[in-house]
Write an enzyme that holds these catalytic residues in place. Sequence first.
Site, PDB file in Angstrom:
ATOM      1  N   HIS A   1       0.829  -1.207   0.000  1.00  0.00           N
ATOM      2  CA  HIS A   1       0.000   0.000   0.000  1.00  0.00           C
ATOM      3  C   HIS A   1       0.863   1.257   0.000  1.00  0.00           C
ATOM      4  O   HIS A   1       1.200   1.778   1.062  1.00  0.00           O
ATOM      5  CB  HIS A   1      -0.914  -0.014   1.224  1.00  0.00           C
TER       6      HIS A   1
ATOM      7  N   HIS B   1      -3.956   3.129  -3.521  1.00  0.00           N
ATOM      8  CA  HIS B   1      -4.119   2.699  -2.125  1.00  0.00           C
ATOM      9  C   HIS B   1      -3.402   1.383  -1.855  1.00  0.00           C
ATOM     10  O   HIS B   1      -2.588   1.299  -0.941  1.00  0.00           O
ATOM     11  CB  HIS B   1      -5.605   2.551  -1.780  1.00  0.00           C
TER      12      HIS B   1
ATOM     13  N   GLU C   1     -17.849  -3.314  24.340  1.00  0.00           N
ATOM     14  CA  GLU C   1     -17.057  -4.543  24.467  1.00  0.00           C
ATOM     15  C   GLU C   1     -15.845  -4.528  23.537  1.00  0.00           C
ATOM     16  O   GLU C   1     -14.733  -4.887  23.938  1.00  0.00           O
ATOM     17  CB  GLU C   1     -17.922  -5.774  24.174  1.00  0.00           C
TER      18      GLU C   1
ATOM     19  N   HIS D   1     -28.752 -14.012  24.819  1.00  0.00           N
ATOM     20  CA  HIS D   1     -27.752 -13.851  25.878  1.00  0.00           C
ATOM     21  C   HIS D   1     -27.114 -15.173  26.295  1.00  0.00           C
ATOM     22  O   HIS D   1     -26.224 -15.177  27.134  1.00  0.00           O
ATOM     23  CB  HIS D   1     -28.398 -13.190  27.106  1.00  0.00           C
TER      24      HIS D   1
END
Lengths: 668, 668
Positions: free
Chosen positions: A31, A268, A416, A479
Site C-alpha cells: 500500500h 491505495h 465490548e 444472551h
Amino acid sequence: MAVATQSLEALCINSIRFLAIDAVEKAKSGHPGLPMGAAPMAFVLWDKFMRFNPKNPNWFNRDRFVLSAGHGCMLQYALLYLTGYDSVGLDDIKQFRQWGSRTPGHPENFETPGVEVTTGPLGQGIANAVGLAMAEAHLAARFNQSDCTLVDHYTYVILGDGCNMEGVSGEACSLAGHLGLGKLIALYDDNHISIDGSTDISFTEDVAKRFEAYGWHVQHVEDGNTDLDAIAKAIENAKAVTDKPSLIKVTTTIGYGSPNKANTPGVHGAALGTDEIIATRENLGWSYGDFEVPEDALNHMRKAVERGASYEAEWEETLATYRTQYAEAAAEFERMLSGKLPEGWADGLPTFTPADKGTATRKHSQATLNALAPALPELIGGSADLTHSNLTEIKVSGDFQLGQYENRNLRFGVREHGMGAICNGIALHNSGLIPYCATFLVFADYMRAAIRLSALSEAGVIYVMTHDSVGLGEDGPTHQPVETVASLRAIPNLTVIRPADGNEVSGAYKIAVENRKAPTLIAFTRQNVPNLDGSSIENTAKGAYVLSGAEETPDIILIGTGSEVSLCVDAAEQLRADGKKVRVVSMPSWELFEAQDQAYKESVLPKSVTKRLVVEAASSFGWCRYMGSEGDMISIERFGASAPGDLVMEKFGYTVDNVIARAKAVLG
Amino acid sequence: MAVATQSLEALCINSIRFLAIDAVEKAKSGHPGLPMGAAPMAFVLWDKFMRFNPKNPNWFNRDRFVLSAGHGCMLQYALLYLTGYDSVGLDDIKQFRQWGSRTPGHPENFETPGVEVTTGPLGQGIANAVGLAMAEAHLAARFNQSDCTLVDHYTYVILGDGCNMEGVSGEACSLAGHLGLGKLIALYDDNHISIDGSTDISFTEDVAKRFEAYGWHVQHVEDGNTDLDAIAKAIENAKAVTDKPSLIKVTTTIGYGSPNKANTPGVHGAALGTDEIIATRENLGWSYGDFEVPEDALNHMRKAVERGASYEAEWEETLATYRTQYAEAAAEFERMLSGKLPEGWADGLPTFTPADKGTATRKHSQATLNALAPALPELIGGSADLTHSNLTEIKVSGDFQLGQYENRNLRFGVREHGMGAICNGIALHNSGLIPYCATFLVFADYMRAAIRLSALSEAGVIYVMTHDSVGLGEDGPTHQPVETVASLRAIPNLTVIRPADGNEVSGAYKIAVENRKAPTLIAFTRQNVPNLDGSSIENTAKGAYVLSGAEETPDIILIGTGSEVSLCVDAAEQLRADGKKVRVVSMPSWELFEAQDQAYKESVLPKSVTKRLVVEAASSFGWCRYMGSEGDMISIERFGASAPGDLVMEKFGYTVDNVIARAKAVLG
C-alpha cells in the site's frame, strides 16, 4: 510554509515516500498511497516531536507511536530505518512482505522491535492507543512525585478514514474523551479515498464534529501535503491541551507525487508500476536510485539516535534520583517493568473443601479478584457496564476517572470491542500492568476481533466472561452462549478455562496472571455450583484431571467442565452403586491439558477407554477430540431459550438422571 | 402539557408501566425501568402515529417498530397486548420469561408476531432499523408511481444509552445519515442511567451533536415523562424532514413513578419488589389490581384494531388500482412479497468442465452474482469497502444512494458489523429482498454478533467472504483466517460453504438464494483453482460427495474443501499409480452433508474406512468428526504469516507432494 522541492525536509519526506514506493514495487504487493500522503505529518512528528531511542526500542519512557492505518506500514518501516532502529535495515525493507522478514504486510509488534502494537484490522490501533494512554496516565498518577516526574510520554497515532468508519474506534474514542486523556494525540490522515473510491460514496459525516462531541480537542490542517509548519503548530497546540485528547485532521492527497495515480483508489493498495514510478520521480524531482536515500536525509534523520540516547540518559538520571528519594516506589516501579510478579502474590488465592458452601463461579471470581488486588497492584480492569453482574469491581480501589488515574477500576461503558482493544493497549504498554475486562460470555462475539489480536500480538489480557451457558436463564437465546466456548477454543494462543468450583477459579486466575505473553479467557457461571472433592489450584493448571475413579481402568469416563462437573460426580456415585467402574474427569481447559506430556494425558484419558460421556452445557463442536470412538455427549445443538435457568438446564438434559441414562446407553 | 394523573393518556401510559411492573414481579426477572420511563413516548408513537394492523402483523405497508433497547421488551409486549395483537394476550404477559411463552426475555421475531427483529444485544436494533428503512426506500423507488404510492411506511426505533455506546450503532447511523433515510425516526430514551449507574461514569459525550455530525436531524424533548405534546410535535417535525433520518432525544426518568428506585440502576434490571410496587401504585394513583388494565385505557388502545383494518383496507385499494394500472409491476411486487423466486431464476448459473480455465472462486462468485442479478431483482447488497477485492458489484445496477434508492449496489463503507446488522434488517423486512454482504473472511470476527443474530432470527442473509485462507498471502496473519471457518461452522442454523471450483460456487449460491429462513456464509479464495472433474451444482447441495474412487472400498479417503480439493485430486492420481485404492471427497459444507440421510452419508464416508486424510488450509478444530480413528489432517494450528500466497501455502504443507507423503503415513 511550503516545502522547497530540494529542501532537507523534502529530501527526508521523499525518502520515506520512495522507500515505500520501491518496497511495494519490489514485493509487487502493498500500500504505497498512505505513506506517500502521510509522509509529511509522519516526518514532522518523528523528527520534531517524538521522543524515543532507536537503540533501545523498549526504553520505558518513550513516546508511543501507533499506525492505526496498518496497511500503510511501509511508512513505519521507513521511519524505523531512517531514524536508526537496528530492527529494520535496508535489506529488511527490500524483504518487505517476504517469508520470515521483519517487515510483514502489516505491523506486528512481535516481529519488529519499534512497533508497539499489531495493526491492520482497521480501528484497532486507535483503540490500542487509548489503552496505551490510559496505562501512561495510570503509572504517572501512581509513581510521579511533585519533585520527580518518572512517567511522562505521549501516545501518537496516525489513523485514516477506514479507522474512523469502524465502530471500535468510536467506542474507544468516546471513552478517551470522557477520560480526558490529554496525552493522546491522533493525526487523522484525511485523504478522502478509501478502497472503493471517494469517501463521498459512503462516508460523508463530519468527523471533526463527531470527535468534538466525544469531548476531544480538534484541529484541522488544511494542507497536510506541504504545510509542515501548520502540522508542527497543531501538534504543539495539541500538547498544550492537557485535559482532552486531540484529533488533528490533516487533509492530504493519497499517493501524493504520483502524477496519474495520486488521489485515486488505484494507489491505495497496489504497486505504482515502472512507468508511474518514473513519472513520480520526475514529478518530485527525485534523482536517486531504487532504495537509495540521500546522504543528507539519512544523516539528518539519524540524529534521532543521538537525541534518543540523551533522552534515555536524562531519564536514567531521573530514575536514579527517584531511587534515592523514593526507594520503595522505585523498587516497585522497576519490579513492574521487569515483569516480575510480587513475592507471594498467589498466597492469598482462596481454596475450598466440599464442606464450603457452594456459590456461583462468578462470585468465586469476585472473591479471587479481590484477594489478588492488594497483592497485585498491577491488576487493573473492569466491565463493559456489567460490573454488578460480572462482579469485577476491586474493592481496594476507586474508579479510574479524569483526575483519578491512580485508580484501577475501569468503567468501559457498553463498549465490548473497544474494551478488548484498549486492554490490548494496556498490556502492550509493557510496563507490567495486567489488564482484565469483563462482559457476558455470549458478547465475546462483539469483541472477537480484539480477542484474536490479543492472541496474535501476545497481549496478556484476562477476559472475565460470566453467564457462561443457557443456565443463565431468563435473558434467553440472545444472551445464552451455546457455540461461544467452541469458537473461542478454536483461537490459537488463547487459553480458555471453564472452572467448575472455587479451587478451579483460583487455579484459573493463577494461570491467567502468570500468562503474560498470551491472553486467558475464563468462563464463569451465573448459577451456584458446589465445591468438589479433589479439585485444586494445581490440578486446574493441568487442564484436566481425575476427580474420582483413578484407581482402576474404568468402564466409562465422565468428562465434565464448569457447572456440569458436579452432575458427573453425582451420576458417578449412582452408577458405581450399580457396579459400574466410573471415572470422573474435570476438564477446565483443553489448551492446558494439551500442554501436558503424553504420559499424563494417557493417565487421565486412557486411549483404551473409548466409552466416554462428555457433559458440557454447550455445542458439541470440537468435542469429538476427547469423546472416544464409542462416546457420546450431552450437548446443545440449537440456540437456547428464555426461562428460569434451572428449568432450561433440565430441558436441555443437564440433570443427574439424564447423565446416568446417557452413560448407561454408552455402556450399552 | 403535563398529563393529568387520571387523564385517559395517563391511564394508558400507566397501564403500560404496571403491566411491565407486574410481569417482571411475577417472573422475578426482567427490566421494568425502561418501560416505566419510555411508556409516554411509546404511547404517543403507537397511539397517535404508528400505522399497523394488529390483526395482520404481516401487513406489508405497516410502519416498522424496533425496540433496540430489547431488555425493555415488556414495553413492547404491553403495547402488543393493549393494541389488540392476537400474539400477546394477558396470559402471555403473565408467562413473561417462562419456558415456551411468546413473551421471552428479549424480543424474538420468530416467537412473537408483531416483533419485527430480534433485539437485546445492544446496538443491533437501531442497525436493523437502518436496514428496514433501506428496504422501504428501495422498494418505494422501484415500485411507486407518480400517481400510485404502493410502498410508504416509516421505521421507528426506541434506543437507549447502551445502544448509543455500541460501535455497531455508530456505524449504521453514520451510513443512515449519509444515505439521508428520511423515514427512519429514532427516539433516544435519554435516562442517564446504565447498569453500572449514572452515565456520568463512562458516557458523557454529546450524543445529539454526534448524530448531527452523522447528518441526522436532531431534536430534544426535555420532559419525556409528562410532555406528550412535545413528543408528538417532535415526531411530526421528524416526519416533515424527508431527506435526513431523525433522532429525537427524549429525556426521561428510568423507573418513572417508583418513589425510591426511579432514576437508579436498581430499577433497570430487577423486579421492584412488593413494597416498592405498593409505593409506586400510591405515587401514580394506581388503584387497579395486578395485571388489571382500566377498561377506558383498553378501549382506547384497542381502537388500533379498527384503525389498522382501515389502514390495510385503504392500502388494498391502492394495490388494486396498482394491479389494474401497472399489472406487470404489481405481479412482480406480489411475487416478491410471496417469497416466491422468479421462474427459471437459476437457469443462468454458470457451469464448468475441467477444460475451462481455472480462476479464483471469488471471481466465480463475481460471475455468479452477475449471472443471478438480472434474473433476481430482489438480490441487493455490497461490500464493506472491499468491492474490488470481494468482487461483489452488480453490473446491471448502480449505487444505492440518496435519490437513487432503486439501485442495488450497497456501499457499506468500512463498517462490517453495521453491514451485517443492516442486512438482517433488509432480510427481516420480509418483502422478498435477498441481501448479501461481503468482506474478507477473517473480518467475520468484526460482524460475528450480527451473523449470530442472522442465524437466530432466521434472516436469510448471504455472507460473501473472500480471501478465505493463508493463501491470500502478503497481507499476513492479521488478514489470514485460520480458526475462522471452524468458529463459523459452530454457529447453529448457519450454513457455511467453502466451494472448490466454479460448479461448487454456483451450487453454493443456489443453496444460499433458496435458503430464505437462515443465513448462508460462503468462503471464497483469492487465488486461482482449477475446475474439477465431477463437481456439480447438485453435488454441492449434498455438502460432500465423491469426486473419484467411488467404485470400491478405498484404502484411504482424501477429504478436501475449497482450494485444497485439487491437491487431493492430484495426489490421488499418483497414489493410485502406486497401487493404492484412493477415494477423493469434496466437502464444501458440513451442514449440508449432515442434512443428508444416513445411507448417503455412509456411501460417501463409509464407517469402515478409518484411514482418512483431511486437507483444509485452516485449523483442525472440529474435523475429528470426519477424520476417522486412524485419520490425520494437514491443518494450521498457529496464526499465518506474511509472504506470497503460494509460498505460504507451501510452507504450511499444502502441496501435492505433502498430501501424498501424509497419505502414505496414514496408510502406514
